[in-house]
Write a protein that holds these residues in place. Structure first.
Motif, PDB file in Angstrom:
ATOM      1  N   MET A  92       0.850  -1.168   0.000  1.00  0.00           N
ATOM      2  CA  MET A  92       0.000   0.000   0.000  1.00  0.00           C
ATOM      3  C   MET A  92       0.900   1.237   0.000  1.00  0.00           C
ATOM      4  O   MET A  92       1.727   1.405   0.878  1.00  0.00           O
ATOM      5  N   ASN A  93       0.708   2.085  -0.983  1.00  0.00           N
ATOM      6  CA  ASN A  93       1.500   3.309  -1.032  1.00  0.00           C
ATOM      7  C   ASN A  93       0.711   4.453  -0.385  1.00  0.00           C
ATOM      8  O   ASN A  93      -0.441   4.296   0.025  1.00  0.00           O
ATOM      9  N   ILE A  94       1.321   5.628  -0.333  1.00  0.00           N
ATOM     10  CA  ILE A  94       0.720   6.762   0.359  1.00  0.00           C
ATOM     11  C   ILE A  94      -0.554   7.235  -0.342  1.00  0.00           C
ATOM     12  O   ILE A  94      -1.513   7.647   0.315  1.00  0.00           O
ATOM     13  N   GLN A  95      -0.589   7.144  -1.662  1.00  0.00           N
ATOM     14  CA  GLN A  95      -1.778   7.583  -2.396  1.00  0.00           C
ATOM     15  C   GLN A  95      -2.975   6.689  -2.093  1.00  0.00           C
ATOM     16  O   GLN A  95      -4.091   7.180  -1.881  1.00  0.00           O
ATOM     17  N   ARG A 133     -10.015   9.219   2.674  1.00  0.00           N
ATOM     18  CA  ARG A 133     -11.049  10.047   2.061  1.00  0.00           C
ATOM     19  C   ARG A 133     -12.364   9.271   1.940  1.00  0.00           C
ATOM     20  O   ARG A 133     -13.439   9.826   2.153  1.00  0.00           O
ATOM     21  N   ALA A 134     -12.275   7.981   1.639  1.00  0.00           N
ATOM     22  CA  ALA A 134     -13.479   7.166   1.511  1.00  0.00           C
ATOM     23  C   ALA A 134     -14.175   7.007   2.860  1.00  0.00           C
ATOM     24  O   ALA A 134     -15.398   6.892   2.933  1.00  0.00           O
ATOM     25  N   ARG A 135     -13.435   7.004   3.959  1.00  0.00           N
ATOM     26  CA  ARG A 135     -14.003   6.835   5.300  1.00  0.00           C
ATOM     27  C   ARG A 135     -14.248   8.173   6.006  1.00  0.00           C
ATOM     28  O   ARG A 135     -14.563   8.214   7.183  1.00  0.00           O
ATOM     29  N   PHE A 170      -3.400   5.016   0.677  1.00  0.00           N
ATOM     30  CA  PHE A 170      -3.758   5.295   2.067  1.00  0.00           C
ATOM     31  C   PHE A 170      -4.639   6.546   2.142  1.00  0.00           C
ATOM     32  O   PHE A 170      -5.656   6.572   2.849  1.00  0.00           O
ATOM     33  N   LEU A 171      -4.275   7.600   1.462  1.00  0.00           N
ATOM     34  CA  LEU A 171      -5.067   8.829   1.461  1.00  0.00           C
ATOM     35  C   LEU A 171      -6.443   8.620   0.838  1.00  0.00           C
ATOM     36  O   LEU A 171      -7.440   9.179   1.298  1.00  0.00           O
TER      37      LEU A 171
END
Length: 117
Positions: A1-4, A11-13, A6-7
């Motif tokens: 999992m990269n930082i993008q 945002r989805a939650r 994760f962000l």
């Protein structure tokens, strides 16, 4: 999992996070408004055991335990005396405060009910 990724997951939650935050703040606000206000006074007392009769500032390191206890009891009696309480009420003008008068009268009524009942 990269930082993008994760962000994107954050945002989805975001809606769930905002809902939980709002519910917590609302619950805390309601609880603080509904619970009765209570205040607790505390004091720390530092007693400097001086030789009061000679009016010297020399400490008496050889005080016996009975003398210390007697001295402390005398100081406590002075602090908790009705005369000192009256002076505090007079200096702070507590008798003129309607909220304070109502609180004292409420306590007096509660005390008289508990003695008669």
């Amino acid at each position: 999992m990269n930082i993008q990724q994760f962000l994107l997951a954050l945002r989805a939650r975001f809606g769930v996070f905002a809902l939980v935050l709002a519910a917590t703040v609302l619950a805390a606000t309601v609880a603080s408004l509904l619970l009765p206000k209570s205040y607790k006074a505390t004091v720390s007392l530092l007693v400097d055991a001086k030789d009061e009769q000679s009016l010297s500032n020399v400490l008496r390191p050889l005080l016996l335990p009975q003398e210390r206890l007697s001295y402390m009891q005398t100081q406590m009696d002075i602090i908790t005396s009705k005369k000192v309480a009256r002076k505090v009420v007079q200096d702070l003008k507590l008798a003129e405060n309607p909220l304070m008068r109502a609180a004292v009268e409420g306590e007096a009524e509660a005390g008289s009910r508990s003695r008669t009942g």
